[in-house]
Design a protein around this motif. Sequence first.
Motif, PDB file in Angstrom:
ATOM      1  N   THR A 129     160.341  15.255 -15.163  1.00  0.00           N
ATOM      2  CA  THR A 129     159.793  14.641 -16.235  1.00  0.00           C
ATOM      3  C   THR A 129     159.085  15.704 -16.983  1.00  0.00           C
ATOM      4  O   THR A 129     158.235  16.431 -16.233  1.00  0.00           O
ATOM      5  N   ASP A 130     158.599  15.688 -18.181  1.00  0.00           N
ATOM      6  CA  ASP A 130     157.585  16.575 -18.688  1.00  0.00           C
ATOM      7  C   ASP A 130     156.171  15.937 -18.260  1.00  0.00           C
ATOM      8  O   ASP A 130     155.928  14.509 -18.174  1.00  0.00           O
ATOM      9  N   PRO A 131     155.472  16.742 -17.751  1.00  0.00           N
ATOM     10  CA  PRO A 131     154.031  16.221 -17.433  1.00  0.00           C
ATOM     11  C   PRO A 131     153.202  15.542 -18.338  1.00  0.00           C
ATOM     12  O   PRO A 131     152.299  14.591 -18.264  1.00  0.00           O
ATOM     13  N   ALA A 132     153.488  15.749 -19.654  1.00  0.00           N
ATOM     14  CA  ALA A 132     152.998  15.058 -20.738  1.00  0.00           C
ATOM     15  C   ALA A 132     153.390  13.802 -21.029  1.00  0.00           C
ATOM     16  O   ALA A 132     153.038  12.850 -21.726  1.00  0.00           O
ATOM     17  N   SER A 133     154.752  13.411 -20.538  1.00  0.00           N
ATOM     18  CA  SER A 133     155.247  12.216 -20.860  1.00  0.00           C
ATOM     19  C   SER A 133     154.785  11.130 -20.099  1.00  0.00           C
ATOM     20  O   SER A 133     154.300  11.042 -18.823  1.00  0.00           O
TER      21      SER A 133
END
Length: 369
Positions: free
Chosen positions: A132-136
């Motif tokens: 996943t996106d670390p910002a998610s």
Amino acid sequence: MNDTVILFLSFSVLELHQNPAAQPPPKKMNTKFDHLVLGPAAGQGLPNRLQCQGTKALNKTHTPSSSNAGESVSFVTVFTVYNTSLADSRLSNLVTVGNASYTKMERSMAVLNVFVNFIQVTMPRSNVVILTDPASDLSLRRNSVTVYPIQGDYSRDKLMLQRIRSYITFLETRLEELAQNPGHISHYIFTDSDIAVVDDLGHLFNDHPNFHLALTFRNNKEQPLNSGFIAVRGTADAILRAKIFLQEVLKVYSSKFMSASRMLGDQLALAWAVKSHPGFDLRRFTKAQAFLENIGGASVLFLPCATYNWTPPEGAGQFHGMPLDVKVVHFKGSRKRLMLESWNFLSSSSDIFDMLCLVLLSGRTKYDF
């Protein structure tokens, strides 16, 4: 990593709304249902197809396994959460499935959870890895589930491109781990998160001992390969060759198919990488039989979608029923309601074949997901 990972029924009547006669005739719209619509079970009387009486399965060729055969298997998927506007949380945008109502974001999370549920039922000793996106803000606390952040561009228009990049990065980290701990072998199956694993897939790595990676194919001239299922053997050699293969697919994707980056670009790039290989016989895609081929130094096992990536046809078109040996059901597009409904049905019936009858009876309808 240790050995992996994861299942409804209502009827109503469609109401047709007509515009006043003074208005021009409306364009024909694809109607999507907010409930399951059951029809006749396709494939009745055909050999090697699931036979159903209502939602009761009349024939079974295998008993779903409760443990993996051989070494451990981990499922890997890419999933991210997007910021939703205020409108997305309004009651008018809620979707109700069974006793639960979901906003748009909650729907996606529900599908992800059901993905894990099916795996944990059919292959309880395996793991699930979510790239996943670390910002998610992905809060998913489940046993045998690991959330693995990888930097990249997870925007909707680039998600399919990023998925391949994330797969490559993940394989690179596996190579590093194997160098430090060469005795620990775990095989990997990269999938979309809208699939249901309905039979143990651990046998795949034992029954076909000579492949590095596996792809699923169908008899489709333009898009013969589906990217929703890619298996990689857990040895260092196989992981390296799979990584190099995917790097070539990424190169083809970036140079030839960026106009299809939102959808289908990865499948077109996969097909290009395979079909452009000297001597590859495209006629092999017309028969639903597994075969092995050397592609760019990698031993690639081609598996029929009919067994390992079966999708219920949506709307019109030929539909010859469900193969009895189906192991993975892919709930593409609006079929995601059917995925949630199927899990709810399985939870109450505890019979995967009866659940498959539900899928078969419902599989030609467009739903509201």
